[in-house]
Every structure is written in C-alpha cells, then in structure tokens.
Design an enzyme around this catalytic site. Structure first.
Site, PDB file in Angstrom:
ATOM      1  N   GLU A 352      14.298 -42.828  81.434  1.00 50.21           N
ATOM      2  CA  GLU A 352      14.369 -42.601  82.806  1.00 50.21           C
ATOM      3  C   GLU A 352      15.318 -43.464  83.696  1.00 50.21           C
ATOM      4  O   GLU A 352      15.661 -43.208  85.033  1.00 50.21           O
ATOM      5  CB  GLU A 352      12.892 -42.742  83.427  1.00 50.21           C
ATOM      6  CG  GLU A 352      12.620 -41.695  84.817  1.00 50.21           C
ATOM      7  CD  GLU A 352      10.940 -41.628  85.075  1.00 50.21           C
ATOM      8  OE1 GLU A 352      10.631 -40.349  84.979  1.00 50.21           O
ATOM      9  OE2 GLU A 352      10.513 -42.371  85.690  1.00 50.21           O
ATOM     10  N   HIS A 383       7.366 -40.646  56.082  1.00 51.51           N
ATOM     11  CA  HIS A 383       6.777 -39.337  55.434  1.00 51.51           C
ATOM     12  C   HIS A 383       7.305 -38.205  55.935  1.00 51.51           C
ATOM     13  O   HIS A 383       7.002 -37.064  55.681  1.00 51.51           O
ATOM     14  CB  HIS A 383       5.274 -39.489  55.004  1.00 51.51           C
ATOM     15  CG  HIS A 383       5.073 -40.695  53.941  1.00 51.51           C
ATOM     16  ND1 HIS A 383       5.306 -40.687  52.743  1.00 51.51           N
ATOM     17  CD2 HIS A 383       4.572 -41.932  54.529  1.00 51.51           C
ATOM     18  CE1 HIS A 383       4.768 -41.937  52.005  1.00 51.51           C
ATOM     19  NE2 HIS A 383       4.497 -42.714  53.381  1.00 51.51           N
TER      20      HIS A 383
HETATM   21  O1  LIG Z   1       3.118 -42.483  89.976  1.00 54.74           O
HETATM   22  P1  LIG Z   1       3.594 -41.152  90.643  1.00 54.74           P
HETATM   23  O2  LIG Z   1       4.058 -41.418  92.013  1.00 54.74           O
HETATM   24  O3  LIG Z   1       2.564 -40.031  90.505  1.00 54.74           O
HETATM   25  O4  LIG Z   1       4.747 -40.761  89.535  1.00 54.74           O
HETATM   26  C1  LIG Z   1       4.348 -40.674  88.157  1.00 54.74           C
HETATM   27  C2  LIG Z   1       5.910 -40.384  87.334  1.00 54.74           C
HETATM   28  O5  LIG Z   1       6.522 -39.426  87.821  1.00 54.74           O
HETATM   29  C3  LIG Z   1       8.075 -39.626  87.993  1.00 54.74           C
HETATM   30  O6  LIG Z   1       8.511 -39.922  89.325  1.00 54.74           O
HETATM   31  C4  LIG Z   1       8.760 -38.824  87.155  1.00 54.74           C
HETATM   32  O7  LIG Z   1       8.571 -37.456  87.598  1.00 54.74           O
HETATM   33  C5  LIG Z   1       7.896 -41.265  87.321  1.00 54.74           C
HETATM   34  O8  LIG Z   1       9.127 -41.795  87.739  1.00 54.74           O
HETATM   35  C6  LIG Z   1       6.633 -41.715  87.775  1.00 54.74           C
HETATM   36  O9  LIG Z   1       6.291 -42.672  86.878  1.00 54.74           O
END
Ligand SMILES: O=P(O)(O)OC[C@H]1O[C@](O)(CO)[C@@H](O)[C@@H]1O
Length: 554
Positions: A352, A383
């Site tokens: 990410e 394995h």
């Molecule tokens: O903590 P939040 O705002 O619910 O986001 C959860 C996750 O979703 C993301 O935005 C990716 O969809 C991540 O970067 C983040 O860790």
C-alpha cells in the site's frame, strides 16, 4: 532531480547486467569474510544479508544512490514532522508514537508528545479497568471478551502482534478480530461469545469504512435484547479513531473514544491507540515494551552510518532487485509460528506504500517500483510453493526470519525448524549443478542413460538471494524493533524510488465503484455498466431470484 539521471543509477544499471552472470557461490568463494562483512548485529537480532547478489562495487553504488536520493535529509524530515505526505498535506509521525523524534514537535497547535502521552495514559487506565474486572456490561457482569472491528491497518497490526506474542498474554480478557464484511466471520465469532460480557472496539481511522461500520451495526443488533441502544453503546462499545466526532455521532461516548491523528498512517498505526487490543492482550507494560523496541530501531535508523544501517540496507536491496535486477516479487518467510501473520501485515505495509507508479514530480515512473510481497510460514511453504522458489525461471528474493529461542517447551522441534530455515537459504543460494547431480546419480548406481535422463530435472541453478533475520528471542521489544525495521525499509525504498509512500489513492476507486454497484445487485438499469459486470450482475440476480422462488415454493 530525476533519480535515473544520477551517476549511481547508471552505474547500477550496468552492474545489474554483470551481476546476472555472477553466482553467489563465486562471491563467497572469493571473499572468506563475506558473511561477517555483510551482516549486522543489532541488540535484538542478527541481520545476515551476505546471501544477496551484490559485490563491493554494487554495495558502494547502492550507498551512493541513497546519498544521491537524499535519504538522510528525507529521514530528518520524517522524524521532525515535515509534511512529507504531500498529496494528503500531512506529516508522517508514527515514530513520535514511540517517543522518537524531536521532543517539542507540535502539530496543528498541539504538542505531539503531550497528545501521545495523554492518549497512552487513557489506554492504560482503560486496560487496567478491564483487567481488574471493573468494566462491566449492561447486566453488571465483567467484560471477558473484546472484539476488534476494523480492517487493513486497523486490524492487521494488532492481530499480527497479538499472535506473535501469544506467550506474553496477561489480564485474562480474550481478544478477537473481525475484519471482513462477509457476515460469516462476525457470525462465527459471535457464536462463541456471551453478549453480556462482550465489548466491541470499533477501530477505524476515518470512521467511515463500510466494512467496519456494517460490522459495528450488526454487533449492536446482536446485543439488542440486552438493553436500549444508548446503554449498549455506553457499556459494550469503545472506538479508536482519528475522527472522534464521527465515533460520537455513531453513539460511542467520548470517554470511550481513543484517538489518534491524521499524521499516523493506517498501516503504521499499531503504535497508536489502534494498539489497544495489544495492550488488552499482553498488558500495558508489554505494549510499552513494543514501543520501546521500535524506538530502539528508530535510533539505529537515525544514527547508524549508512553502510551499517539495517533498514537502509534492506531498502536498498529491495530497490536493487525490483528496479535494477528485474525481480518483481519478494517473499517473506517466517520460521516461527508466532509470526504467521507477518507476511499479511507486510503486504499492506509495503504494497500500500510503494505499489505506485507516479513519481513525486507527478510523472509516470520509468522503472519498476515496490515489489509484490507474498509469503507464509516458511516451513509450511516448503511443502507448497518452495518448488517455485527453487526451480522456476523467476527469481524471488526472500527474507527468512527465525528466533534462537523457541516459543514453547517441546524438545526437538526447534532444531528441526531452524535447520530447515538454514537449509532453505543455503539451497536457494548454492543450488546443485549438473556435475554434482550426475556425480550423485552415478554414486547411486544409475547407468549412463538413466543419469542423463534424470539429471536435468534435478539441477537447481541456485543463485537465489535472501536475507536472514535471526532474532534472539521474540518478545515485545524485539517485535517492536522488527516491525520498525520494515517500516523504515519501506520508507527508504519510497524515497529512492521518488514516490510518495504514505498515501493510498489506488484503493479509492474500487471503494467508490462498490458503493455504486451495491444497490444494482438488487435492481436498476445496467446499461451504463461494462458488458462483463452487467452479465455478472444479471446472473447474480437471476440465481438469487431463483433461489428465493425455490425457497418460497419449497
Ligand atoms: O482505519 P480505516 O479508516 O477504517 O481504514 C482501514 C484501511 O482502509 C484503507 O484505507 C484501504 O482501503 C487502509 O489504508 C486502511 O488501513
């Protein structure tokens, strides 16, 4: 500055061509001190990076690349709160959560150190109440189970850490995780729990993530028979978020809302209140030790000379392989059951961050950026997919991670595990040549025809690079250092590749489309959809309608 125009970049491009024809066996044969020279002993672990396809010329040029990319200045900017997350206009201060960086840093008029310390005290108080049985549900029974509702950075870090530190559990409160909006996960988790003694922690930086909020609403419905909504929210819910107003709007009381800040990226947030489940599982002091381990790595990253700087070297090696040598993937292979979630955690942390193709100048990158990160427990992988690592035409550099101290008391197991880890990196490095295979087959008494028929299949060309991280003992301190090692490695990669590592615009498109498609699964015009999506939705509707009709008639 265009990094591809630097002297070191051009040198490395040329060296990568030469290195394709060099074998790790030769590199070791030519330098009896290689393992010593290309390894680092840090307080919690040994990093052996000698099994990498580098020689002194590559090493020198990689260090020069770090200088030309200005890694040291970017590192200072990271620790001093310069808004290096440019596309979101924010500083990146997860290091401040473990007390690293400048003491008098302030952000939006607030002292960062004071804000962090205040929130840590609040966490500590909450954890102590839980452990003392003083936090009760609405029928007066003490809370026995905590369910973290969160996804991505609001889930992977805490769960990975708790799994890694199973041996350090204390406080007697069970911690569970539900990340998936697939109701199966929540339903399975709730099936084993008593609503009267269950507390939900809604963990979401934005407090707007559909998956998490859907799970939170379903959890509230599950509690429904116990009391009215306000009482349930007061007694059975807490929140961790950088958007406290939204959590309160949801109905969670302010004193149960633990906060972190915009300047903490989700995938770097385990050090913040997002680590609440960790503190519940291993106690506040254990959580503190995790932070201290990370702070130790911060100091190392800030102070060690470049040529002895573990995260810097790991970042450079990653760039060397992915960008210069053309190896697009990297395997994470823990030989420690406790670290079984580390590959998944690092997938988010690294992919990410650096899975991007626009450079800081807004141009398309003219080179490969961050690698595909994958892996699982190494001993199980042996394995399953190691055949590919050993003999496929693709080369996948790998990190082997193990601990000297076993996490259990069963005799005989650990030596087998460690021997396998060492054997695998050795096999990947050395391989086995045609001559060696032929000699072995002849020794076994095979005739010439049999030998030449079988030999090609048994040859391993080897020359597959790896790092090995050998941890003294996987305790909270060492784990903190290990996670921070990878965080800084990821940072170094991003700086050198000239990409912004701390945003994640790529995940937004799909979220928006999902929101628009959701009602169309029921009904609505599909003409605006592409033909494939429209057909899939039509099929979904048709099967669902058929199933519903069958259920009605049946
Ligand atoms: O903590 P939040 O705002 O619910 O986001 C959860 C996750 O979703 C993301 O935005 C990716 O969809 C991540 O970067 C983040 O860790």
């Amino acid at each position: 500055m265009d990094i591809t125009q630097t002297h070191s970049w051009r040198e490395l491009e040329a060296l990568a061509g030469q290195m394709q024809h060099t074998h790790l066996r030769e590199l070791f044969a030519n330098d009896p001190r290689r393992a010593e020279r290309y390894s680092l002993e840090l307080p919690s672990f040994l990093l052996d990076y000698s099994k990498n396809l580098i020689d002194d010329e590559v090493f020198v040029n990689l260090l020069q690349l770090a200088r030309e990319a200005d890694v040291e200045r970017w590192r200072d900017r990271l620790f001093t709160g310069v808004p290096i997350n440019r596309t979101e206009g924010r500083p990146v201060l997860h290091t401040a959560l473990r007390g690293s960086g400048v003491a008098d840093l302030s952000c939006e008029g607030q002292s960062v150190a004071v804000a962090v310390a205040t929130e840590l005290e609040r966490l500590k108080g909450f954890v102590n109440l839980l452990h003392n049985g003083a936090l009760t549900g609405c029928t007066g029974l003490p809370i026995s189970d905590v369910v973290n509702l969160g996804v991505g950075g609001s889930h992977l870090g805490p769960q990975m850490v708790i799994e890694a530190l199973r041996g350090y559990r204390q406080g007697g409160v069970n911690v569970h995780f539900v990340s998936n909006v697939d109701g199966a996960q929540l339903a399975d988790t709730l099936a084993g729990l008593n609503p009267e003694t269950t507390l939900f922690v809604v963990s979401s930086k934005t407090f707007s993530t559909t998956e998490t909020l859907t799970n939170a609403r379903s959890a509230l419905r599950w509690l429904d028979p116990l009391a009215d909504r306000d009482e349930l929210l007061r007694r059975h819910f807490a929140a961790v978020t950088a958007s406290p107003a939204r959590a309160q709007e949801f109905g969670i009381e302010a004193d149960r809302v633990f906060r972190f800040w915009d300047w903490v990226g989700g995938r770097f947030s385990v050090w913040s209140a997002i680590g609440l489940p960790v503190a519940i599982a291993i106690g506040f002091e254990g959580f503190r030790a995790l932070l201290d381990g990370a702070a130790e790595m911060d100091r190392h990253f800030q102070q060690a000379p470049l040529e002895q700087n573990a995260p810097l070297l790991m970042g450079l090696l990653s760039v060397w392989y992915c960008t210069f040598m053309g190896y697009p993937a990297h395997a994470v292979l823990p030989y420690d059951q406790a670290l079984h979630m580390l590959p998944a955690y690092l997938q988010q942390a690294e992919m990410e961050s650096n899975g991007k193709s626009t450079t800081r100048s807004g141009e398309e990158a003219a080179y490969a950026t961050g690698p595909l990160i994958w892996g699982q427990l190494g001993i199980n992988g042996q394995h399953a997919f190691y055949q590919y690592l050993h003999q496929s035409p693709a080369v996948v550099p790998a990190d082997f991670i193990g601990s000297v101290a076993a996490g259990h008391g069963l005799p005989g197991h650990h030596e087998i595990l460690m021997a396998n880890m060492l054997a695998q990196s050795q096999a990947l490095m050395n391989g086995v040549s045609n001559d060696e295979v032929v000699a072995e087959l002849q020794e076994r008494g095979l005739d010439e025809a049999e030998v030449s028929a079988l030999a090609p299949f048994k040859v391993h060309r080897g020359n597959r690079p790896s790092n090995t991280i050998l941890i003294k003992k996987l305790n909270p301190h060492a784990l903190g250092a290990l996670i921070a090692l990878y965080e800084h490695k990821i940072f170094v990669q991003g700086v050198i590749l000239q990409i912004y590592s701390f945003d994640q615009w790529g995940v937004e498109l799909g979220k928006g489309l999902a929101a628009a498609l959701q009602p169309k699964l029921e009904c609505g015009d599909l003409r605006e959809e592409d033909a494939s999506t429209a057909r899939l939705i039509e099929y979904y509707r048709r099967v669902k309608a058929g199933t519903a009709a069958a259920e009605t008639t049946g």
